[in-house]
Every structure is written in structure tokens, then in C-alpha cells.
Design an enzyme around this catalytic site. Structure first.
Site, mmCIF file in Angstrom:
data_model
loop_
_atom_site.group_PDB
_atom_site.id
_atom_site.type_symbol
_atom_site.label_atom_id
_atom_site.label_comp_id
_atom_site.label_asym_id
_atom_site.label_seq_id
_atom_site.Cartn_x
_atom_site.Cartn_y
_atom_site.Cartn_z
ATOM 1 N N SER A 1 0.820 -1.211 0.000
ATOM 2 C CA SER A 1 0.000 0.000 0.000
ATOM 3 C C SER A 1 0.857 1.266 0.000
ATOM 4 O O SER A 1 1.972 1.303 0.541
ATOM 5 C CB SER A 1 -0.952 0.025 1.207
ATOM 6 N N TYR B 1 -3.069 1.137 10.459
ATOM 7 C CA TYR B 1 -2.867 0.641 9.094
ATOM 8 C C TYR B 1 -1.510 1.078 8.545
ATOM 9 O O TYR B 1 -0.759 0.273 7.987
ATOM 10 C CB TYR B 1 -3.998 1.143 8.199
#
Length: 234
Positions: free
Chosen positions: A137, A150
Site C-alpha cells: 500500500s 494501518y
């Protein structure tokens, strides 16, 4: 890719599902897992329809015993695992001051520890020419407010990926980090807020990139790829 065994975690939906189907269309044996049996069953049916062979197992990648059992079954198919796609992930958003410790640990366990456990179990069954893809990501390089858990998990995963690549470089096993920006997957439906998924990257674009990198000449290695929507981060 008829004799290739491809392991994809978090394959019940989104990028994992699309990646599994891409390899299935090349006649690979695709070994998939997630924590949602119903979704796995549907994807397995799609894999078979696409011309691939499939083994689907429910597995929590944060559970070492479940991961070991899953990887053993994958390795028994031909004796070698050719591709591992560490895609399983969860997201949780909240300010740091109101972040629940159990949610924090779930995100780290799934996104970071899960990739470590799968990789550790799979490596003894991988050979020169095999390939590990870690879905890191853009949050592995950019901090976003309210996404601390995250971001921490993905920054850690990128660091793990970079260290792993150097550790096993001489073995001929390739390691690639994939850093997608916002991608149109079901994960957004579980998060608070309004998200314009129509402006996001389609998961099939990420899957195509993984397949293209795997089919590159053996003497080359793509170490890192950032794939963003044309409009950037929203």
C-alpha cells in the site's frame, strides 16, 4: 504455468480474487485462503471455470498453526511453491487517542505478522525462480490522519519486504513490494466516512501488474511498484 503453484492470501475478494483468477487463466494451480468460506467457495468455482486448478482453505494468516497447515497442503501439490502473494489485510481508522488496543493488534497481526508467517512457512518449499509479492500500500510511505494502525502495519511490511529481498537474493527467489494507492475493493464499505470508489484503481489493474512482473525475464527483478489512481490520493 500448468505446473505452477500460486498461493494467494485474502483471496475471497478484491485484489486477491483478481490475482487468483489471472493466474488461473494461465492454467496454474491456485491455492487460496481467507477467513470467509463462502467467498472462498465462489472464487474456487471461478478459478475452475477459468481453466485453473484450485485448493481453497479457510485460514487466519495471523494464526501460526493455521498458516503452517495451509502451506503444507499447498506444498504437497507438486513439492514446490512458485508464487506467494501476501494480500490478506484489514483496515481500521480512528484517532490514536481513541484507537482500541485489540483493533491495533488485529491490524498488525493480519497485515504484518500474517505476511511474515506465510513467508516463513513457504520459503522452505520455494526454489530459484519463485517469487514473493507483498501488498504494502501507498500507506507504507505516506502517513494519513486516523490511519495510524494501518500505516504502521504497512510501513512495517515494506521494511520486512526490503530486508527479506536482501536476505534471500542469492537464492534466486524474487521479492517484490506492490504499493497500490486507493483501490476499489470491499474494504471501504467497512470504514466510516464517504469514499468515492469510482475514482479509485480497479483491483484487476493490480492483479495484471503482479502477473506481468512474474512473467518478466529471469535475470530481472522488479523490486517495488507504486500504482496510483490518475487523480492521486483522494
Amino acid at each position: 504455468m500448468k505446473d505452477h503453484v500460486v498461493v494467494v492470501t485474502g483471496a475471497g475478494r478484491g485484489i486477491g480474487r483478481e490475482t487468483a483468477l489471472r493466474f488461473a487463466k494461465r492454467a496454474a494451480t491456485v491455492v487460496i485462503c481467507s477467513r470467509t468460506p463462502d467467498e472462498l467457495s465462489r472464487v474456487r468455482t471461478e478459478i475452475l471455470a477459468a481453466g485453473g486448478a484450485a485448493l481453497a482453505e479457510r485460514c487466519d494468516v495471523g494464526n501460526a498453526a493455521e498458516v503452517e497447515s495451509f502451506i503444507v497442503k499447498a506444498s504437497e501439490i507438486t513439492g514446490t511453491i512458485n508464487v506467494v502473494v501476501n494480500n490478506a489485510g484489514v483496515a481500521y481508522t480512528n484517532p490514536v487517542t481513541s484507537t482500541d488496543i485489540n483493533k491495533w493488534e488485529e491490524v498488525i497481526r493480519t497485515n504484518l505478522t500474517g505476511a511474515f508467517l506465510v513467508t516463513k512457512s513457504a520459503l522452505p518449499h520455494m526454489r530459484s525462480g519463485s517469487h514473493i509479492f507483498n501488498l504494502c500500500s501507498i500507506a507504507a510511505k505516506t502517513g494519513f490522519a486516523n490511519w495510524a494502525a494501518y500505516c504502521a502495519s504497512k510501513w512495517g511490511l515494506l521494511g520486512f519486504t526490503n530486508a527479506l529481498r536482501e536476505e534471500i537474493r542469492s537464492s534466486g527467489i524474487k521479492v517484490t513490494s506492490i504499493l497500490p494507492g486507493p483501490t476499489d475493493t470491499p474494504i471501504w464499505g467497512a470504514l466510516e466516512g464517504e469514499w468515492d470508489t469510482s475514482a479509485m484503481t480497479a483491483p484487476g489493474v493490480i492483479a495484471d501488474m503482479i502477473l506481468n512482473i512474474y512473467t518478466q525475464p529471469p535475470e530481472s527483478m522488479t523490486e517495488e511498484v507504486v500504482i496510483m489512481p490518475q487523480g492521486g490520493v483522494m
